[in-house]
Design a protein around this motif. Structure first.
Motif, PDB file in Angstrom:
ATOM      1  N   UNK A   1       0.813  -1.216   0.000  1.00 57.28           N
ATOM      2  CA  UNK A   1       0.000   0.000   0.000  1.00 57.28           C
ATOM      3  C   UNK A   1       0.850   1.270   0.000  1.00 57.28           C
ATOM      4  N   UNK A   2       2.168   1.101  -0.128  1.00 58.16           N
ATOM      5  CA  UNK A   2       3.061   2.258  -0.164  1.00 58.16           C
ATOM      6  C   UNK A   2       2.633   3.201  -1.288  1.00 58.16           C
ATOM      7  N   UNK A   3       2.623   4.473  -1.009  1.00 55.62           N
ATOM      8  CA  UNK A   3       2.138   5.461  -1.967  1.00 55.62           C
ATOM      9  C   UNK A   3       0.737   5.945  -1.649  1.00 55.62           C
ATOM     10  N   UNK A   4       0.056   5.272  -0.722  1.00 55.59           N
ATOM     11  CA  UNK A   4      -1.280   5.668  -0.293  1.00 55.59           C
ATOM     12  C   UNK A   4      -1.305   5.923   1.216  1.00 55.59           C
ATOM     13  N   UNK A   5      -2.169   6.827   1.617  1.00 53.89           N
ATOM     14  CA  UNK A   5      -2.420   6.997   3.044  1.00 53.89           C
ATOM     15  C   UNK A   5      -3.264   5.817   3.520  1.00 53.89           C
TER      16      UNK A   5
ATOM     17  N   UNK B   1      -7.978   7.001   0.064  1.00 57.23           N
ATOM     18  CA  UNK B   1      -7.278   6.585   1.286  1.00 57.23           C
ATOM     19  C   UNK B   1      -7.715   5.166   1.616  1.00 57.23           C
ATOM     20  N   UNK B   2      -6.779   4.319   1.976  1.00 58.15           N
ATOM     21  CA  UNK B   2      -7.085   2.925   2.292  1.00 58.15           C
ATOM     22  C   UNK B   2      -7.448   2.812   3.773  1.00 58.15           C
TER      23      UNK B   2
ATOM     24  N   UNK C   1       1.231   7.540   6.530  1.00 62.23           N
ATOM     25  CA  UNK C   1       1.266   8.339   5.309  1.00 62.23           C
ATOM     26  C   UNK C   1       1.785   7.540   4.118  1.00 62.23           C
ATOM     27  N   UNK C   2       1.845   8.177   2.967  1.00 69.00           N
ATOM     28  CA  UNK C   2       2.199   7.490   1.725  1.00 69.00           C
ATOM     29  C   UNK C   2       3.619   6.946   1.723  1.00 69.00           C
ATOM     30  N   UNK C   3       4.462   7.476   2.610  1.00 72.97           N
ATOM     31  CA  UNK C   3       5.842   6.990   2.705  1.00 72.97           C
ATOM     32  C   UNK C   3       5.991   5.833   3.696  1.00 72.97           C
ATOM     33  N   UNK C   4       4.879   5.445   4.323  1.00 71.74           N
ATOM     34  CA  UNK C   4       4.930   4.361   5.295  1.00 71.74           C
ATOM     35  C   UNK C   4       5.262   4.817   6.700  1.00 71.74           C
ATOM     36  N   UNK C   5       5.140   6.111   6.954  1.00 67.79           N
ATOM     37  CA  UNK C   5       5.439   6.674   8.269  1.00 67.79           C
ATOM     38  C   UNK C   5       4.165   6.816   9.097  1.00 67.79           C
ATOM     39  N   UNK C   6       4.238   6.413  10.341  1.00 65.20           N
ATOM     40  CA  UNK C   6       3.116   6.575  11.251  1.00 65.20           C
ATOM     41  C   UNK C   6       3.019   8.041  11.644  1.00 65.20           C
ATOM     42  N   UNK C   7       1.879   8.676  11.360  1.00 63.47           N
ATOM     43  CA  UNK C   7       1.744  10.108  11.644  1.00 63.47           C
ATOM     44  C   UNK C   7       0.684  10.409  12.696  1.00 63.47           C
TER      45      UNK C   7
END
Length: 207
Positions: free
Chosen positions: A52-56, A90-91, A149-155
């Motif tokens: 799912x990288x690239x998507x929130x 958004x997924x 987020x889209x980069x795979x970071x927990x926000x």
């Protein structure tokens, strides 16, 4: 002895709504990579976070029998968020970490039927009966919300909103932390409240 009897029901109620399972004590940090996972979904597919990288991605821990979950679904607050997420590509993934024989444990067809009955529209529902995903994220309550987020970071991690009650009439007065975070992300701004205290029923892990 009388005072002890009087306080016991209140303490039992507090345990129902705010208990934190020891097994879920570890919790990932915001602004760090979100824990990777691969899980079986209610529709029989396999969902991997990496794909799912690239998507929130929004993760929603849920238990259909929990009064706090019923509050947000009964008022269609959760469905509104899911529909908003879907419209913005958004997924949204529900996660069910209740163990076999525990409150909230369901199989795939039942999970899908529940969503149909409530007009819920998550992208999918992850079945996590062993609690592997839940413990990796330190999920403590239902609901417990996380945004990646889209980069795979927990926000974001924490509550759905700012009023920790099971009363639906509190929803209009509350700050919806999930919506707030997603709107900030749309603007390229920092999430205003990246960590909040989750509230709800304790996640019923198998151990």
């Amino acid at each position: 002895m009388l005072m002890r009897k009087m306080f016991l029901p209140a303490l039992m109620g507090l345990t129902l709504s705010l208990a934190v399972p020891a097994a879920a004590s570890a919790s990932p940090e915001v602004n760090q990579p979100a824990p990777a996972f691969t899980g079986k979904a209610a529709d029989g597919s396999t969902v991997a976070l990496e794909s799912l990288r690239g998507k929130t991605v929004v993760l929603e821990w849920t238990n259909h029998d929990c009064p706090f979950v019923k509050k947000h679904y009964g008022a269609e607050n959760m469905q509104a968020l899911q529909k908003e997420a879907k419209a913005r590509d958004i997924v949204w993934l529900q996660v069910i970490s209740s163990g076999p024989g525990k409150q909230g444990h369901v199989d795939g067809p039942t999970a899908m039927k529940l969503n149909d009955q409530r007009s819920a529209v998550p992208a999918n529902t992850l079945l996590d009966p062993e609690g592997t995903i839940g413990k990796a994220y330190g999920a403590q309550t239902t609901p417990h919300m996380y945004i990646i987020d889209a980069k795979g970071t927990l926000v974001y991690k924490g509550a759905i909103d700012s009023i920790p009650s099971a009363r639906a009439d509190d929803i209009p007065q509350a700050v919806n932390y999930v919506s707030e975070a997603l709107q900030a992300m749309d603007k390229g701004a920092p999430v205003p409240n990246p960590v909040t205290r989750a509230y709800g029923c304790a996640v019923h892990y198998s151990s």
